[in-house]
Design a protein around this motif. Structure first.
Motif, mmCIF file in Angstrom:
data_model
loop_
_atom_site.group_PDB
_atom_site.id
_atom_site.type_symbol
_atom_site.label_atom_id
_atom_site.label_comp_id
_atom_site.label_asym_id
_atom_site.label_seq_id
_atom_site.Cartn_x
_atom_site.Cartn_y
_atom_site.Cartn_z
ATOM 1 N N SER A 100 0.011 -2.002 -12.334
ATOM 2 C CA SER A 100 1.425 -2.172 -11.971
ATOM 3 C C SER A 100 2.149 -0.833 -11.930
ATOM 4 C CB SER A 100 2.104 -3.098 -12.965
ATOM 5 O OG SER A 100 2.485 -2.379 -14.127
ATOM 6 N N CYS A 101 3.350 -0.881 -11.410
ATOM 7 C CA CYS A 101 4.161 0.332 -11.254
ATOM 8 C C CYS A 101 4.371 1.050 -12.578
ATOM 9 C CB CYS A 101 5.505 -0.026 -10.633
ATOM 10 S SG CYS A 101 6.303 -1.432 -11.433
ATOM 11 N N ASN A 102 4.711 0.285 -13.630
ATOM 12 C CA ASN A 102 4.924 0.916 -14.938
ATOM 13 C C ASN A 102 3.628 1.498 -15.478
ATOM 14 O OD1 ASN A 102 7.698 0.688 -15.813
ATOM 15 N ND2 ASN A 102 7.437 -1.531 -15.681
ATOM 16 N N THR A 103 2.544 0.758 -15.345
ATOM 17 C CA THR A 103 1.262 1.233 -15.872
ATOM 18 C C THR A 103 0.782 2.446 -15.090
ATOM 19 O OG1 THR A 103 0.780 -1.050 -16.460
ATOM 20 C CG2 THR A 103 -1.052 0.498 -16.527
ATOM 21 N N ARG A 148 13.148 -1.624 -18.133
ATOM 22 C CA ARG A 148 12.668 -2.164 -16.855
ATOM 23 C C ARG A 148 13.843 -2.556 -15.958
ATOM 24 N NH1 ARG A 148 8.499 -6.740 -18.777
ATOM 25 N NH2 ARG A 148 7.760 -6.588 -16.628
ATOM 26 N N ARG A 149 13.717 -2.246 -14.680
ATOM 27 C CA ARG A 149 14.772 -2.664 -13.740
ATOM 28 C C ARG A 149 14.731 -4.209 -13.632
ATOM 29 N NH1 ARG A 149 11.338 -5.317 -11.657
ATOM 30 N NH2 ARG A 149 10.275 -5.051 -9.659
ATOM 31 N N ARG A 181 17.456 -12.415 -9.298
ATOM 32 C CA ARG A 181 16.953 -11.947 -10.589
ATOM 33 C C ARG A 181 18.068 -11.334 -11.403
ATOM 34 N NH1 ARG A 181 10.853 -9.946 -10.253
ATOM 35 N NH2 ARG A 181 11.595 -8.880 -12.097
ATOM 36 N N HIS A 238 2.788 -6.314 -22.118
ATOM 37 C CA HIS A 238 1.484 -6.332 -21.440
ATOM 38 C C HIS A 238 1.050 -4.952 -20.951
ATOM 39 C CE1 HIS A 238 4.069 -6.589 -17.798
ATOM 40 N NE2 HIS A 238 3.068 -5.996 -17.196
ATOM 41 N N HIS A 239 1.995 -4.004 -20.913
ATOM 42 C CA HIS A 239 1.671 -2.685 -20.354
ATOM 43 C C HIS A 239 0.629 -1.935 -21.186
ATOM 44 C CE1 HIS A 239 5.763 -3.889 -19.157
ATOM 45 N NE2 HIS A 239 5.361 -3.482 -17.964
ATOM 46 N N HIS A 281 12.613 2.118 -12.997
ATOM 47 C CA HIS A 281 12.365 1.915 -14.431
ATOM 48 C C HIS A 281 12.542 3.278 -15.120
ATOM 49 C CE1 HIS A 281 10.228 -1.881 -13.521
ATOM 50 N NE2 HIS A 281 9.358 -1.237 -12.780
ATOM 51 N N GLN A 302 9.768 1.814 -8.804
ATOM 52 C CA GLN A 302 8.797 0.706 -8.853
ATOM 53 C C GLN A 302 8.269 0.321 -7.483
ATOM 54 O OE1 GLN A 302 12.074 0.354 -9.357
ATOM 55 N NE2 GLN A 302 12.749 -1.223 -7.894
HETATM 56 O O1 X15 Z 1 4.690 -4.344 -11.773
HETATM 57 C C1 X15 Z 1 5.874 -4.231 -12.013
HETATM 58 O O2 X15 Z 1 6.423 -4.189 -13.248
HETATM 59 P P1 X15 Z 1 5.633 -4.284 -14.638
HETATM 60 O O3 X15 Z 1 4.749 -3.085 -14.720
HETATM 61 O O4 X15 Z 1 6.733 -4.196 -15.649
HETATM 62 O O5 X15 Z 1 4.873 -5.575 -14.676
HETATM 63 C C2 X15 Z 1 6.828 -4.265 -10.894
HETATM 64 O O6 X15 Z 1 7.999 -3.546 -11.194
HETATM 65 C C3 X15 Z 1 7.107 -5.682 -10.591
HETATM 66 O O7 X15 Z 1 7.572 -6.231 -11.758
HETATM 67 P P2 X15 Z 1 8.221 -7.668 -11.726
HETATM 68 O O8 X15 Z 1 7.100 -8.666 -11.777
HETATM 69 O O9 X15 Z 1 9.068 -7.663 -12.973
HETATM 70 O O10 X15 Z 1 9.009 -7.772 -10.447
#
Ligand code: X15
Ligand code: NAI
Length: 342
Positions: A139-142, A167-168, A177, A193-194, A220, A301
């Motif tokens: 994911s974007c954060n990871t 987190r946005r 949202r 979960h990250h 983020h 993200q």
């Molecule tokens: O992969 C993402 O976030 P995450 O790493 O927090 O799971 C993207 O920003 C999408 O997150 P979302 O599922 O909260 O839209």
């Protein structure tokens, strides 16, 4: 030429399609989308062949009169590699269909790690995916965490990582949202979960993550404390991060105070869709106390996973090594070419 099909043409899929189109060694076979809406029309205007799921387009997309090339099954058959950028969970539903073909697949971070034999970040573990039939871009954060931790671990050794992810709430078009007026532990359980997701690409890293979601759509922000094996100077950390084209050192002293400033910079640089592909580490936030390093970074993200998807395609195609692939991708997109001010 690597022939790439994109299944799912939303926030991530349309960016991946444009990025594939920009590569010297790849071509877009077509894009597949469920709803025949303005985004589908824009894909066709851009010159991409449009495919639809075999069950045919649903009728919720409005009455756009758009020319269709074929079904998703045909797109998969005509492609060497499919990038599945359908909504989280739909990729797993599609996995069986892909597995029945010779077409390799790049899944996205919304899927569970079990969807593919490897998870992927080009800076962390490119080689594990070379020649596989499928991978999942984390994911974007990871992705933002893996890109930062990998060079720090190589240069200074990383004993442990503690990160709070701010987190946005949603992407700019996700009007459904939130929150709109709150700060929400998300999840309230620790770790988020990250941490486990980072270990899918950097298994030896001892990491704790916590998440809160805020009323913002732009980026983020990560607040990190990294316990290192050695005690580097602040300058040494700067030098280490400056070597990374997918990390940009930004400076409050140059007016890069906020996420909005960082996104505006990208628009001012005429970047497509105002995308910030790089981790933005605030230079002034880098502090070292013995072996403890602290810093703040912002992650766009919608954009940081795009170069990773391109490298994942090359890894599946066994086309290049990690460094060569990253360089081709960076050059084709313009990643890291503006240069850090810090
Ligand atoms: O992969 C993402 O976030 P995450 O790493 O927090 O799971 C993207 O920003 C999408 O997150 P979302 O599922 O909260 O839209
Ligand atoms: N939006 C973000 O910030 C990020 C998203 N991701 C991940 O990327 C994946 C895609 O997310 P987004 O692009 O945000 O989703 P999105 O909702 O913006 O786009 C999904 C696209 O798939 C299409 N679609 C829906 N069902 C389909 C089906 N059955 N077959 C074909 N197409 C279908 C939709 O029409 C839409 O074009 C998810 O796994 C998500 O977790 C990863 C990093 C960041």
């Amino acid at each position: 030429m690597i022939h790439v099909g994109i299944n799912g043409y939303g926030t991530i899929g349309k960016r991946v399609a444009a990025a594939v189109d920009a590569q010297p060694d790849m071509t877009v076979v077509g894009v597949s989308k469920r709803s025949l809406d303005h985004e589908a029309a824009a894909a066709v205007d851009r010159g991409f062949d449009l495919y639809v799921p075999d069950t045919a387009a649903d009728d919720s997309g409005g009455s756009c009169d758009i020319s269709l090339t074929g079904s998703t099954t045909a797109l998969i058959a005509e492609s060497d590699i499919i990038v599945d950028a359908t909504p989280a969970g739909v990729g797993a539903d599609n996995a069986e269909q892909y597995a029945q073909t010779d077409t390799a697949v790049v899944f996205q971070g919304g899927e569970a790690s079990t969807v593919a034999p490897t998870s992927f970040c080009a800076r962390a573990n490119y080689a594990e995916t070379v020649g596989q039939a499928a991978t999942r871009v984390v994911s974007c954060n990871t992705t933002g965490l893996a890109r930062l931790i990998s060079p720090l671990d190589e240069q200074f050794g990383v004993a442990s990582v503690d990160c709070t992810l701010i987190r946005r709430g949603g992407d700019p078009t996700q009007s459904n949202r939130g929150p709109i007026n709150d700060i929400v532990p998300d999840p309230v359980t620790v770790p988020s979960h990250h941490a486990a997701d980072l270990q899918t690409v950097l298994p030896s890293i001892d990491v704790m993550t916590k998440g809160v979601t805020v009323p913002a759509t732009l980026m983020h922000v990560h607040s990190l404390t990294v316990c290192l094996a050695s005690a580097p100077s602040v300058d040494a950390v700067h030098d280490c991060l400056r070597e990374e084209r997918r990390i940009e050192l930004v400076m409050s002293a140059y007016g890069q105070d906020t996420c909005a400033d960082l996104r505006e910079s990208a628009y001012d640089q005429d970047r497509h869709r105002g995308d910030v592909w790089e981790n933005c580490v605030w230079s002034e936030s880098i502090a070292v106390d013995g072996r403890s390093l602290s810093l703040l970074q912002a992650i766009h993200q919608q954009a940081d996973v795009i170069p990773e998807n391109i490298d994942a395609i090359r890894a599946l195609a066994a086309a290049d090594d990690a460094e060569t692939s990253r360089q081709i991708t960076n050059d084709a997109l313009g990643v890291g070419l503006t240069g850090s001010l810090a």
